[in-house]
Design an enzyme around this catalytic site. Structure first.
Site, PDB file in Angstrom:
ATOM      1  N   LYS A 175      54.000  60.349  92.589  1.00 15.99           N
ATOM      2  CA  LYS A 175      53.769  60.561  93.977  1.00 15.99           C
ATOM      3  C   LYS A 175      53.528  59.289  94.357  1.00 15.99           C
ATOM      4  O   LYS A 175      52.931  58.429  94.002  1.00 15.99           O
ATOM      5  CB  LYS A 175      52.571  61.570  94.206  1.00 15.99           C
ATOM      6  CG  LYS A 175      53.028  63.053  93.308  1.00 15.99           C
ATOM      7  CD  LYS A 175      53.928  63.844  94.004  1.00 15.99           C
ATOM      8  CE  LYS A 175      54.062  64.950  93.169  1.00 15.99           C
ATOM      9  NZ  LYS A 175      55.165  65.886  93.697  1.00 15.99           N
ATOM     10  N   ASP A 203      60.409  62.903  90.302  1.00 17.00           N
ATOM     11  CA  ASP A 203      60.449  64.073  91.010  1.00 17.00           C
ATOM     12  C   ASP A 203      61.852  64.663  91.055  1.00 17.00           C
ATOM     13  O   ASP A 203      62.867  63.923  91.033  1.00 17.00           O
ATOM     14  CB  ASP A 203      59.786  64.327  92.524  1.00 17.00           C
ATOM     15  CG  ASP A 203      58.744  65.498  92.602  1.00 17.00           C
ATOM     16  OD1 ASP A 203      59.424  66.555  92.208  1.00 17.00           O
ATOM     17  OD2 ASP A 203      57.663  65.433  93.149  1.00 17.00           O
ATOM     18  N   HIS A 294      64.560  70.562  85.528  1.00 14.81           N
ATOM     19  CA  HIS A 294      63.560  70.910  86.661  1.00 14.81           C
ATOM     20  C   HIS A 294      64.221  72.092  87.230  1.00 14.81           C
ATOM     21  O   HIS A 294      65.377  71.942  87.185  1.00 14.81           O
ATOM     22  CB  HIS A 294      63.422  69.717  87.676  1.00 14.81           C
ATOM     23  CG  HIS A 294      62.296  70.165  88.704  1.00 14.81           C
ATOM     24  ND1 HIS A 294      62.535  70.910  89.689  1.00 14.81           N
ATOM     25  CD2 HIS A 294      61.259  69.615  88.926  1.00 14.81           C
ATOM     26  CE1 HIS A 294      61.479  70.909  90.586  1.00 14.81           C
ATOM     27  NE2 HIS A 294      60.482  70.287  89.979  1.00 14.81           N
ATOM     28  N   ARG A 295      63.463  72.959  87.753  1.00 15.05           N
ATOM     29  CA  ARG A 295      64.365  74.354  88.311  1.00 15.05           C
ATOM     30  C   ARG A 295      64.169  74.143  89.873  1.00 15.05           C
ATOM     31  O   ARG A 295      64.217  75.442  90.414  1.00 15.05           O
ATOM     32  CB  ARG A 295      63.346  75.459  87.788  1.00 15.05           C
ATOM     33  CG  ARG A 295      61.787  75.532  88.357  1.00 15.05           C
ATOM     34  CD  ARG A 295      61.296  76.751  87.700  1.00 15.05           C
ATOM     35  NE  ARG A 295      60.006  77.043  87.997  1.00 15.05           N
ATOM     36  CZ  ARG A 295      59.239  78.072  87.897  1.00 15.05           C
ATOM     37  NH1 ARG A 295      59.844  79.054  87.720  1.00 15.05           N
ATOM     38  NH2 ARG A 295      57.928  77.865  88.517  1.00 15.05           N
TER      39      ARG A 295
END
Length: 479
Positions: A175, A203, A294-295
């Site tokens: 982040k 991310d 990743h969903r």
């Protein structure tokens, strides 16, 4: 004459419209081991009988259309049609039913999740006779699942590659997710891995933007991985997001990751699509790369209880399409997820054989035979105080991923990683000594913080952070 070429000349063609239930509602049907079985939550429009609604779903997701057509006589509908074979009311809900539909295996292309979903959840979800429709579960027969490669490697192979056993793996999403330069991004990766994490992560929306092109990010992250490995003596990884605008570009990024020698890449499987995901999974198996999934976009599909598709279906589809990890909620964090429901689809991801269990939302017994399992990833709003619960809920074969719970540490990224590693090791040791993590979790963390100033600082920062909201999607009442 074969069923494929048999005509119905003896019956004759009769044009017009007739009720779906006359052809597609067959309560006497005994399902076959080779059938794909589906459980739909059906909310009919007022005045539409549940049998007609269930039959309409079976028809419109297989061979049927709104009117009788002459070409029905050129094939065998009995061989190819979907059948609504059972309907039950949903307890506590008005005018809502679970309709069970059986599909003959010949309706589906081998090894194609794309084709399976195009048939089962294609046009039927916009059907006017239904107020709402949700696909709750699928039973994938072994004769169909064996046509899929599945995960590139699976749980045991991943542990062997990483040489890490007997505990959950630890991760962290870097982040801020957008805006960092590639070099500063790589610095954060290094600090987290050096502090004790096993993985760091791009991310979901980190692809190749003007502030950080993908190739630069891959190079700086690889440098961070090798430096952290040299200093800690542990194998490390960073989920390099290979998701791209075209399949060709996606594979190009995966090829570059392999050339750098990193252990794992990543894909956004819903926004990227199942065809792209399966292609990447095949590449990863052939080239020794682990694949993190990743969903992103899943809640658009699965969050509403009455319409869409439950995540347990998306989880099964991912296991077939291919992925070694997938995000699966946290139960205790900031994202949606009821405990028993979450554990139900976690078992569907990891285990070889899962019994029907409606108390956990599992409508069908599922046998994956030899298909490798997928590691569930708990991520989203979790911190050190959640560690006992996460360890108890998810067990060893999981990835516990702390983004803000690492990078938000008051002393910096590396101390944040240290705090999480110490908390995890304390929980695993306590569990192995026979202590009850659910009951003694807070005390275990407090004891560990006495000899870890990094953990003590983290405990102080997040001691009052909770996400106490009722989940939108809950299990049905049983009676």
């Amino acid at each position: 004459m074969s069923p494929q070429t048999e005509t119905k000349a003896s019956v004759g063609f009769k044009a017009g419209v007739k009720d779906y239930k006359l052809t597609y509602y067959t309560p006497e049907y005994e399902t076959k081991d080779t059938d794909i079985l589906a459980a739909f939550r059906v909310t009919p429009q007022p005045g539409v009988p549940p049998e007609e609604a269930g039959a309409a779903v079976a028809a419109e997701s297989s061979t049927g259309t709104w009117t009788t057509v002459w070409t029905d006589g050129l094939t065998s509908l009995d061989r190819y049609k979907g059948r609504c074979y059972h309907i039950e009311p949903v307890v506590g809900e008005e005018n809502q039913y679970i309709a069970y539909v059986a599909y003959p295996l010949d309706l589906f292309e081998e090894g194609s999740v794309t084709n399976m979903f195009t048939s089962i959840v294609g046009n039927v979800f916009g059907f006017k006779a239904l107020r709402a429709l949700r696909l709750e579960d699928l039973r994938i027969p072994t004769s169909y699942s064996k046509t899929f490669q599945g995960p590139p490697h699976g749980i045991q192979v991943e542990r062997d590659k990483l040489n890490k056993y007997g505990r959950p793996l630890l991760g962290c999403t870097i982040k801020p997710k957008l805006g960092l330069s590639a070099k500063n991004y790589g610095r954060a990766v290094y600090e987290c891995l050096r502090g004790g994490l096993d993985f760091t992560k791009d991310d979901e929306n980190v692809n190749s933007q003007p502030f950080m092109r993908w190739r630069d990010r891959f190079v700086f992250c690889a440098e961070a991985i090798y430096k952290a490995q040299a200093e800690t003596g542990e194998i490390k990884g960073h989920y390099l997001n290979a998701t791209a605008g075209t399949c060709e570009e996606m594979i190009k990024r995966a090829v570059f990751a392999r050339e750098l020698g990193v252990p794992i890449v990543m894909h956004d499987y819903l926004t990227g699509g199942f065809t792209a995901n399966t292609s990447l999974a095949h590449y990863c198996r052939d080239n020794g790369l682990l694949l993190h999934i990743h969903r992103a976009m899943h809640a658009v599909i699965d969050r509403q209880k009455n319409h869409g598709m439950h995540f347990r279906v998306l989880a099964k589809a991912l296991r077939m399409s291919g992925g070694d990890h997938i995000h699966a909620g946290t139960v205790v964090g900031k994202l949606e997820g009821e405990r028993e429901m979450t554990l139900g689809f976690v078992d569907l991801l990891r285990d070889d054989f899962i019994e029907k269990d409606r108390s956990r939302g599992i409508f069908f017994t599922q046998d994956w035979v030899s298909m490798p399992g997928v590691i569930p990833v708990a991520s989203g709003g979790i911190h050190v105080w959640h560690m006992p619960a996460l360890t108890e809920i998810f067990g060893d074969d999981s990835v516990l991923q702390f983004g803000g719970g690492t990078l938000g540490h008051p002393w910096g990224n590396a101390p944040g990683a240290v705090a999480n590693r110490v908390a995890l090791e304390a929980c695993v040791q306590a569990r192995n000594e026979g202590r009850d993590l659910a009951r003694e979790g807070a005390e275990i963390i407090r004891e560990a913080s006495k000899w870890s100033p990094e953990l003590a600082a983290a405990c102080e920062v997040w001691k009052q952070i909770k996400f106490d909201f009722e989940p939108v999607d809950k299990l049905d009442k049983t009676k």
